[in-house]
Design an enzyme around this catalytic site. Structure first.
Site: not given
Length: 603
Positions: A391-392, A395, A398
């Site tokens: 999940h991180e 980020h 991105h």
């Protein structure tokens, strides 16, 4: 190697820590930039009253302000990461406070910029926007024009800027209390061993097979919040009133409208999320009933919702193995994406394990001139940690791609799109694990159960949080008191509605609303639910269309903050202004439940 959650920071291996040296090799270097930046503040006065005089003056001011902001971003990023790795260290707290204070003073010194730019006739601003020199700042200026009805005169803007640090107090007080001062005590495991109960291992312990142990952990954890309920309810009430103050000061008719305005999100998107999630209660109730029967309990409690339904499968995955698994799962996104991510996760991006005084939870954080760092409290015995890692990583990739592609003024993307990148990664991981264990019914059921619980926690729970925020801000608007009884009674009603009669609502659970850090960043949590809906749609699009869909998705990541989020997501291939992605997410949830029910009969 065993990583002790209460170990002092100095005992953590350097290889398990993030490497902040590319930002500043020493705190002396940080201090040098701090003092240099501090000395630049008087230069803002040279621009006051001049921005309407011509394009050259306006451009010089904007470039100076962004240069200061870029340096400030680097100072603040370093300070807040240092502070979060050990909140008990006074030097770290001092560094963070100084960075926060300088950030506020820069805001004060530059507070005249928006009012002066917005006072320039629109026709003249349009001429400036069409000049090549203004190209990097075009979207920045277009956004500023949108804020004309919500910007005050220079004197008032200065006062608002000066109030910034003080109005951030509720969040800082809660963070210090929650991360540094609260003591949850020790718990005795069924094996006889004793462990310190922390934020980091709370969910892991609730996944224990021993129901008595789960209940003990649950009750002991929330007893600490009960003992501090009046203080925490006061900080939450103060935070809500701060939101109302900002909304009124900016001429918005509600705090929610103010929060959604920056992203140009229509309030109907928020409302439609709640409405359509509530229409999907039937499969949620069906799953809760299935979970109760699968566990063989007479009644289901919240502390029964984290334990895996599939017996005799103990999860363990070392950090390095978790990285390899993530890279395999993300292979559809291409070799360049995976190669960059693997290097980062193994070499300096990640602060891996819990230590004494470290901030709880996980996040990705970085600036234009830093690595996209990740704070974890990785637990090799929890599959949740594997999903948190990927999940991180979403980020951080991105951030990496946006920074690499965009100029500084448009590199920063909004949270609305950020949660898409992170949740798509989780979706790809779930699909990868289901394929990997296709011939292992028990493990497949385990992964299905995990995905269902992840959707339940993100799609339904975060929407419930969003509705809670909406209600308590509405009460404040009506000048109703925000007391501990107001918060807990409101939260209990929502718990009863979202879980129906399928789960017992223990009184301790009503205190959950006091422990959610995101409530101090108002109207944030709904983006987790919309992010999941968008991510599921995009993951299906990538599966169905292959490389063209991947290219669209990577182009979306590279946009940074150069467009409004709804428009950026259209580049990726999903329209979040419609209700279709939310409805599709509900259908996906129901289909996964059906798969699990079918598979369960063969176990």
């Amino acid at each position: 190697m065993v990583h002790l959650p209460d170990a002092p920071r100095k005992e953590v291996l350097p290889s398990d820590c993030w490497d902040l040296s590319p930002m500043f090799a020493t705190t002396d270097e940080w201090e040098t930039l701090f003092q240099t930046l501090e000395k630049k503040l008087p230069a803002y006065d040279d621009f006051k009253g001049t921005l309407g005089q011509g394009a050259d003056t306006l451009l010089a001011c904007i470039e100076f302000d962004h240069s200061v902001g870029r340096d400030m971003e680097r100072l603040y990023t370093f300070a807040h990461l240092r502070n979060d790795e050990d909140k008990t260290h006074p030097d770290n707290e001092g560094l963070f406070q100084r960075a926060s204070n300088l950030y506020t003073r820069i805001g004060e010194a530059s507070s005249f910029i928006s009012p002066e730019i917005q006072a320039i006739p629109t026709e003249q601003l349009t001429i400036f926007l069409n000049k090549d020199a203004f190209k990097p700042y075009r979207f920045y200026l277009e956004q500023m024009i949108r804020y004309i009805p919500h910007t005050r005169n220079a004197e008032t803007e200065l006062l608002l800027a000066m109030a910034g640090e003080s109005l951030g107090a509720p969040q800082r007080i809660f963070s210090q209390l929650d991360n540094a001062d609260l003591n949850f005590g020790a718990v005795k495991h069924p094996s006889g061993d004793t462990s310190t109960l922390t934020h980091g291992n709370f969910i892991t312990f609730l996944g224990n097979k021993d129901r008595t142990f789960r209940k003990t952990v649950f009750d002991q954890y929330y007893r600490t919040y009960h003992d501090h309920r009046h203080t925490i309810s006061a900080t939450l009430a103060a935070s809500v009133k701060k939101d109302l103050f900002w909304a009124k000061a900016r001429h918005f008719n509600s705090a929610r409208k103010a929060a959604l305005f920056a992203d140009n999100i229509a309030e109907e998107v928020y409302d439609n999320l709640i409405i359509n999630v509530k229409k999907a209660f039937s499969p949620l109730y069906r799953y809760l009933e299935f979970r109760k029967l699968a566990l063989g309990v007479d009644e289901l409690h919240m502390y029964d919702t984290y334990v895996q339904l599939v017996p005799d499968i103990d999860f363990h995955m070392d950090y390095e193995q978790a990285v390899a698994t993530c890279i395999e799962a993300l292979a559809p996104l291409g070799q360049d994406y995976c190669r960059t991510l693997e290097q980062g996760l193994l070499k300096g991006w990640v602060d891996r394990y819990e230590n004494k005084g470290k901030r709880s939870g996980a996040y990705s954080s970085g600036g234009y001139d830093s690595k996209p760092y990740i704070l974890l409290n990785y637990d090799p015995n929890s599959i949740n940690s594997l999903f948190t890692l990927i999940h991180e990583a979403g980020h951080s990739m991105h951030t990496y791609l946006a920074n690499k592609t965009q100029p500084y003024p448009t590199h920063g993307y909004t949270i609305f799109v950020a949660e898409v990148a992170s949740t798509l990664n989780e979706t790809l991981l779930a699909r990868h694990l289901l394929k990997q264990y296709a011939n292992n019914p028990k493990m497949k059921a385990y992964i299905l159960n995990r995905e269902i619980d992840n959707i339940r926690g993100t799609f339904f729970r975060q929407t419930m949080f969003a509705e809670f925020e909406q209600i308590i801000h509405g009460l404040a608007c009506e000048n109703k008191p925000l007391t501990i009884d107001t918060f807990t009674s409101t939260y209990k009603r929502l718990l009863s509605e979202y879980f129906g009669d399928k789960m017992v609502i223990d009184e301790a659970l009503t205190l959950e609303c006091l422990r959610i850090p995101h409530f101090y960043s108002s109207f944030y949590v709904y983006k987790y639910a919309t992010g999941l809906a968008a991510a599921l749609s995009l993951a299906q699009r990538i599966t169905d269309r292959g490389k063209p869909a991947v290219d669209d998705y990577l182009d979306f990541l590279k946009l940074g903050g150069s467009m409004f989020p709804i428009d950026e997501l259209k580049v990726a291939g999903v329209d979040m202004a419609s209700i279709t992605p939310v409805q599709a997410a509900a259908s996906h949830f129901e289909s996964r439940i059906s798969e699990l029910e079918t598979l369960w009969t063969s176990l």
